[in-house]
Scaffold this motif. Structure first.
Motif, PDB file in Angstrom:
ATOM      1  N   HIS A  81       0.808  -1.103   0.004  1.00 58.17           N
ATOM      2  CA  HIS A  81       0.094   0.035   0.031  1.00 58.17           C
ATOM      3  C   HIS A  81       0.914   1.241   0.105  1.00 58.17           C
ATOM      4  CE1 HIS A  81      -2.818   3.159   1.142  1.00 58.17           C
ATOM      5  NE2 HIS A  81      -2.380   3.324   2.196  1.00 58.17           N
ATOM      6  N   HIS A  83       1.135   4.613   1.057  1.00 66.57           N
ATOM      7  CA  HIS A  83       0.277   5.426   2.198  1.00 66.57           C
ATOM      8  C   HIS A  83      -0.093   6.817   1.570  1.00 66.57           C
ATOM      9  CE1 HIS A  83      -0.799   6.490   6.381  1.00 66.57           C
ATOM     10  NE2 HIS A  83      -0.479   7.434   5.924  1.00 66.57           N
ATOM     11  N   TRP A 121       5.227   7.009   1.990  1.00 67.53           N
ATOM     12  CA  TRP A 121       5.644   5.681   2.295  1.00 67.53           C
ATOM     13  C   TRP A 121       4.820   4.440   1.943  1.00 67.53           C
ATOM     14  CZ3 TRP A 121       4.948   2.702   7.106  1.00 67.53           C
ATOM     15  CH2 TRP A 121       3.757   3.103   7.730  1.00 67.53           C
ATOM     16  N   HIS A 123       4.064   0.454   2.663  1.00 65.17           N
ATOM     17  CA  HIS A 123       3.952  -0.937   3.535  1.00 65.17           C
ATOM     18  C   HIS A 123       2.920  -1.978   3.245  1.00 65.17           C
ATOM     19  CE1 HIS A 123       0.187   0.554   5.628  1.00 65.17           C
ATOM     20  NE2 HIS A 123       0.657   1.585   5.550  1.00 65.17           N
ATOM     21  N   HIS A 125      -0.267  -4.415   3.460  1.00 61.42           N
ATOM     22  CA  HIS A 125      -1.979  -4.098   4.173  1.00 61.42           C
ATOM     23  C   HIS A 125      -2.255  -5.502   4.237  1.00 61.42           C
ATOM     24  CE1 HIS A 125      -4.640  -1.359   5.493  1.00 61.42           C
ATOM     25  NE2 HIS A 125      -4.121  -0.382   4.886  1.00 61.42           N
ATOM     26  N   HIS A 373      -6.908   7.253   9.952  1.00 60.02           N
ATOM     27  CA  HIS A 373      -6.270   7.411   8.587  1.00 60.02           C
ATOM     28  C   HIS A 373      -7.252   7.105   7.362  1.00 60.02           C
ATOM     29  CE1 HIS A 373      -3.622   7.115   4.987  1.00 60.02           C
ATOM     30  NE2 HIS A 373      -3.751   5.879   4.739  1.00 60.02           N
ATOM     31  N   HIS A 375      -7.311   6.347   3.239  1.00 69.89           N
ATOM     32  CA  HIS A 375      -6.718   6.322   1.968  1.00 69.89           C
ATOM     33  C   HIS A 375      -7.299   7.307   0.946  1.00 69.89           C
ATOM     34  CE1 HIS A 375      -5.264   2.044   2.709  1.00 69.89           C
ATOM     35  NE2 HIS A 375      -5.313   2.439   3.737  1.00 69.89           N
ATOM     36  N   LEU A 419     -10.100   2.603   1.985  1.00 65.31           N
ATOM     37  CA  LEU A 419     -10.100   2.079   3.336  1.00 65.31           C
ATOM     38  C   LEU A 419     -10.001   3.344   4.395  1.00 65.31           C
ATOM     39  CD1 LEU A 419     -10.328  -0.779   4.396  1.00 65.31           C
ATOM     40  CD2 LEU A 419      -7.719  -0.643   4.833  1.00 65.31           C
ATOM     41  N   HIS A 421      -9.153   3.606   8.465  1.00 69.27           N
ATOM     42  CA  HIS A 421      -8.709   2.765   9.665  1.00 69.27           C
ATOM     43  C   HIS A 421      -7.922   3.175  10.621  1.00 69.27           C
ATOM     44  CE1 HIS A 421      -4.543   1.761   8.008  1.00 69.27           C
ATOM     45  NE2 HIS A 421      -5.154   1.967   7.012  1.00 69.27           N
ATOM     46  N   HIS A 423      -4.518   3.491  12.411  1.00 73.10           N
ATOM     47  CA  HIS A 423      -3.204   3.000  11.838  1.00 73.10           C
ATOM     48  C   HIS A 423      -2.257   2.448  13.013  1.00 73.10           C
ATOM     49  CE1 HIS A 423      -0.007   2.752   9.000  1.00 73.10           C
ATOM     50  NE2 HIS A 423      -0.740   3.668   8.288  1.00 73.10           N
TER      51      HIS A 423
HETATM   52 CU1  C2O Z   1      -0.596   3.406   5.771  1.00 73.65          CU
HETATM   53 CU2  C2O Z   1      -4.049   1.633   5.247  1.00 73.65          CU
HETATM   54  O1  C2O Z   1      -2.349   2.718   5.739  1.00 73.65           O
END
Ligand code: C2O
Ligand code: CU
Length: 439
Positions: A81, A83, A121, A123, A125, A373, A375, A419, A421, A423
């Motif tokens: 993902h 971010h 950044w 990461h 998911h 957060h 998206h 999304l 959510h 974090h």
């Molecule tokens: Cu860094 Cu769904 O997020």
């Protein structure tokens, strides 16, 4: 066939050179590997991108397209993902929402059209509480089309790790303790995978410092000792008005970009950047200032936000959703973190229309922290606990403190299912996720 002909054919069929505007390709390989922390004899087993902790910094210029080919060498599925990079929804990397998880041995290509400059950044998911904690994360920077003469552009990916005495990563995730508290806080804090690193700077230099909180749950509150700084961007986007840095809660997901001039009188000193989140501030990193004669400070004004949405346009707007955040029994771990008493994937979702104005309120009915957060959307904080709290910048993540209520306003610009959510990874995994569908 003559050599010349072979050359021409090779040129035509070469995937890289065939078109001048073909996207730059980057390969990301999530895999198991080792990372050496300074205080252990044996390196720690980690999961990382391309065997690097953190993963490679991906950089591209605004207006270009990058294609990131992910080859999953982990023993479990994953996804990547980006971010809050505002891209095609299909590239957002959320299994079950925008794509299927990438199975072990499989590939997935993300095409990222870089339309907005800033600090981002990436990461996973998928099984994110564990995958992020084991080391899967990296920075993505979209450079402005016009290069500014910064002396240095420092990028700090801030993280923490919960390590056992032998240096292994504490192997239980989403524990009862993590779930009942603010997630998994580590016992070792790193910047770019290093413990209290030192950066060399010269007097007179003008530095852009990008801080990114990539931790699972820890909140950072950075303090610059002996330095003044200006805030030029928050969560990737330029602020509407540059303002002096006087502390900032950097919750998981948040970024802040600072403009720092190293004063001539700092020559020969070591300036510390500390974390004031706990009563006894700890050193995050230091800036070792050389003895050199001061350099000439580059003079320029960093860009501020274009098309900044005034907070007043949300005055008469109806609240589209009030999400109550609280713990309930149930879910995968017995303790569920809910939004309106619902646990993901049976979530209470919102529907919005592109170009319209919306307000959402997060009501934290718990005594824990929830960095919320969204998206694909930048929003403005309008109110905290019913009092106006308009900030001169947009965000993609806002920390909602214990028993706090935060109202935000936004205008959706991108189609898709986005999304929303907490974090704090263990809260999200325990159900604290919903979606906003924009049409
Ligand atoms: Cu860094 Cu769904 O997020
Ligand atoms: Cu939370």
């Amino acid at each position: 066939m003559t050599l010349r002909l072979i050359f021409i054919i090779a040129l035509i069929f070469s995937p890289l050179n065939s078109f001048a505007d073909s996207p730059r390709r980057v390969e990301l390989i999530p895999q198991e590997g080792k990372h050496a922390f300074p205080f252990f004899d044996t390196p720690t087993s980690v999961w990382s991108y391309n065997d690097q902790v953190p993963g490679p910094t991906i950089r591209g210029k605004k207006g270009t397209t990058i294609s990131v080919e992910v080859l999953n060498r982990l023993k479990e599925p994953t996804s990547v993902h980006w971010h809050c990079l505002r891209i095609d929804n299909a590239m957002d990397g959320v299994p079950g929402v925008t794509q299927d998880p990438i199975q072990p041995g499989d590939r997935f290509t993300y095409r990222l059209k870089l339309t907005e400059a800033g600090t981002y950044w990436y990461h996973p998911h998928f099984n994110a509480g564990e995958q992020l904690e084991r080391g899967l994360k990296g920075v993505l920077i979209v450079d402005e089309s016009e290069t500014l003469p910064w002396s240095q552009d420092l990028v700090w990916l801030m993280d923490d790790w919960r390590l056992d005495r032998d240096g292994t990563i504490f192997p239980r995730f989403n524990t009862r303790h993590d779930l009942m508290h603010d997630g998994r806080w580590g016992n070792v804090v790193t910047i770019n995978g290093k413990l209290k690193p030192e950066y060399v700077v010269s007097p007179g230099e003008r530095i852009r410092l990008r801080m990114i909180n990539g931790a699972n749950a820890r909140i950072f509150s950075p303090v610059l000792e002996g330095l003044s700084a200006d805030v030029i961007a928050v969560d990737g986007k330029p602020v509407s008005e540059i303002f002096p840095f006087q502390g900032f809660y950097l919750s998981p997901g948040n970024r802040i970009d600072l403009d720092i001039v190293i004063p001539p009188e700092a020559a020969g000193k070591t300036l510390q950047v500390k974390d004031a989140i706990s009563q006894d501030p700890s050193v995050l990193a230091s800036l070792a200032v050389t003895q050199d004669t001061p350099r000439e400070t580059p003079m320029f004004t960093p860009p501020t936000a274009e098309k900044f949405i005034p907070a007043s346009i949300f005055n008469d707007v109806e609240m589209i959703k009030t999400w109550d955040l609280n713990a309930i029994r149930g879910g995968r771990f017995g303790i569920g973190w809910s939004m309106n008493l619902k646990l993901w994937p049976a979530s209470d979702n919102a529907d919005v229309k592109i170009g319209k104005r919306y307000k959402i309120t997060f009501v934290n009915s718990s005594t824990r922290l929830h960095p919320m957060h969204i998206h694909g959307v930048f929003f403005r904080v309008l109110e905290r606990n019913g009092t106006p709290a308009v900030e001169p910048f947009t965000r993609d993540t806002v920390l909602v403190g214990p028993r706090e209520t935060v109202t935000i306003g936004f205008v959706p610009e991108h189609h898709g299912i986005w999304l929303t959510h907490c974090h704090i990874q263990s809260h999200a995994e325990a159900g604290m996720m919903s979606t906003i569908r924009a049409e």
